[in-house]
Design an enzyme around this catalytic site. Sequence first.
Site, PDB file in Angstrom:
ATOM      1  N   ARG A 215      -3.622   4.843  -8.673  1.00 40.32           N
ATOM      2  CA  ARG A 215      -3.181   5.848  -8.530  1.00 40.32           C
ATOM      3  C   ARG A 215      -3.526   5.926 -10.212  1.00 40.32           C
ATOM      4  O   ARG A 215      -3.390   7.011 -11.404  1.00 40.32           O
ATOM      5  CB  ARG A 215      -2.064   6.361  -8.416  1.00 40.32           C
TER       6      ARG A 215
ATOM      7  N   LEU B 164       0.897  -1.230  -0.079  1.00 37.30           N
ATOM      8  CA  LEU B 164      -0.561   0.082  -0.010  1.00 37.30           C
ATOM      9  C   LEU B 164       0.802   1.099   0.029  1.00 37.30           C
ATOM     10  O   LEU B 164       1.965   1.235   0.444  1.00 37.30           O
ATOM     11  CB  LEU B 164      -1.297  -0.009   1.547  1.00 37.30           C
ATOM     12  N   ASP B 165       1.127   2.258  -0.928  1.00 39.25           N
ATOM     13  CA  ASP B 165       1.449   3.026  -1.020  1.00 39.25           C
ATOM     14  C   ASP B 165       1.449   4.120   1.136  1.00 39.25           C
ATOM     15  O   ASP B 165       0.231   3.871   1.581  1.00 39.25           O
ATOM     16  CB  ASP B 165       0.716   4.522  -2.509  1.00 39.25           C
ATOM     17  N   PRO B 166       2.225   5.381   0.702  1.00 37.52           N
ATOM     18  CA  PRO B 166       2.559   5.424   2.444  1.00 37.52           C
ATOM     19  C   PRO B 166       1.355   6.554   2.427  1.00 37.52           C
ATOM     20  O   PRO B 166       0.491   6.145   3.833  1.00 37.52           O
ATOM     21  CB  PRO B 166       3.721   6.132   1.684  1.00 37.52           C
TER      22      PRO B 166
END
Length: 308
Positions: A181, A44-46
Amino acid sequence: MGDNLLTMLGFLNLNKPGGWTSHDCVAKIRRLLKIKRVGHGGTLDPAATGVLPIAVGKATRLLPFLPEKKAYQARIRLGVTTNTDDLQGEILQIGSANHLTLEQIDPLLRQFIGEIEQIPPAFSAISQGGKRLYELARKGELVTPPSRIVHVEKINILDWYPGEHPELELEIICGGGTYIRSIARDLGNLLGVGGTLANLIRTQSCGLELSKSLTLADLETQQHQGNLPLIFPQLALKHLLTISLSAPEARRWCQGQSIVIINSIKLPQSQSVQVVGENGDFLGIGEIATVNISDDREQTLIPKVVLS
């Protein structure tokens, strides 16, 4: 804690906080449990929050066999383009998109459903030449990764917020490797105004649900109380067929030998299955192979991952 730390085996359903990398969460749990063998499923992206499956002990070897389906609640901001395809990056272009309506956007979403070709963000955890793309991008080396085919099962519109930079809230159900994204970026490009991801919550991953997830603080409290909520492999892998072996068969299989099995129906070649002993103990993951052409119900169970 009732479980011996050296034999701890299972999964944790973590609700990842914003601002933490997936590796940060793994490092925290390693310190909390005082064991090194901890991994995660599906980065998971930050900035994103939500379900991050954590594997503990030998369960790290089972991560590739967890269900691939994931679900997200995503908010896309239109009229804004960034170098990271989310709001964490540098703004490259910004302009008014207040002319957009939901009626214009709805038909375009169909282009993102099914097997689609997608170019991952330049800032991503994909490796190229032994380096993560985000590491190269931070050094000013922007590399466009090759496109790849991903599967998006469903996109539902949850809400629409009109304005100078309108925002679209979506539920997206997809397979592994899908970048939300990229969907935000590509939708904005289709509309001619640019787009970027404003917020992302993962509501489901690897069969785990956000409604049943625990925060790091929850896990720390339960660990100190001796009640770590480990999800056992049989439950995490319930999507796989289970094959039970007798005690002699189990001994041979755990020593690396293939076992001949007779099924009422032929199982698909190379299918992964759960393997348990006659008392129900989880032994590992096997793979089906057909060796008797004259009787395709006679197949072999090949050891793939042996944990016992």
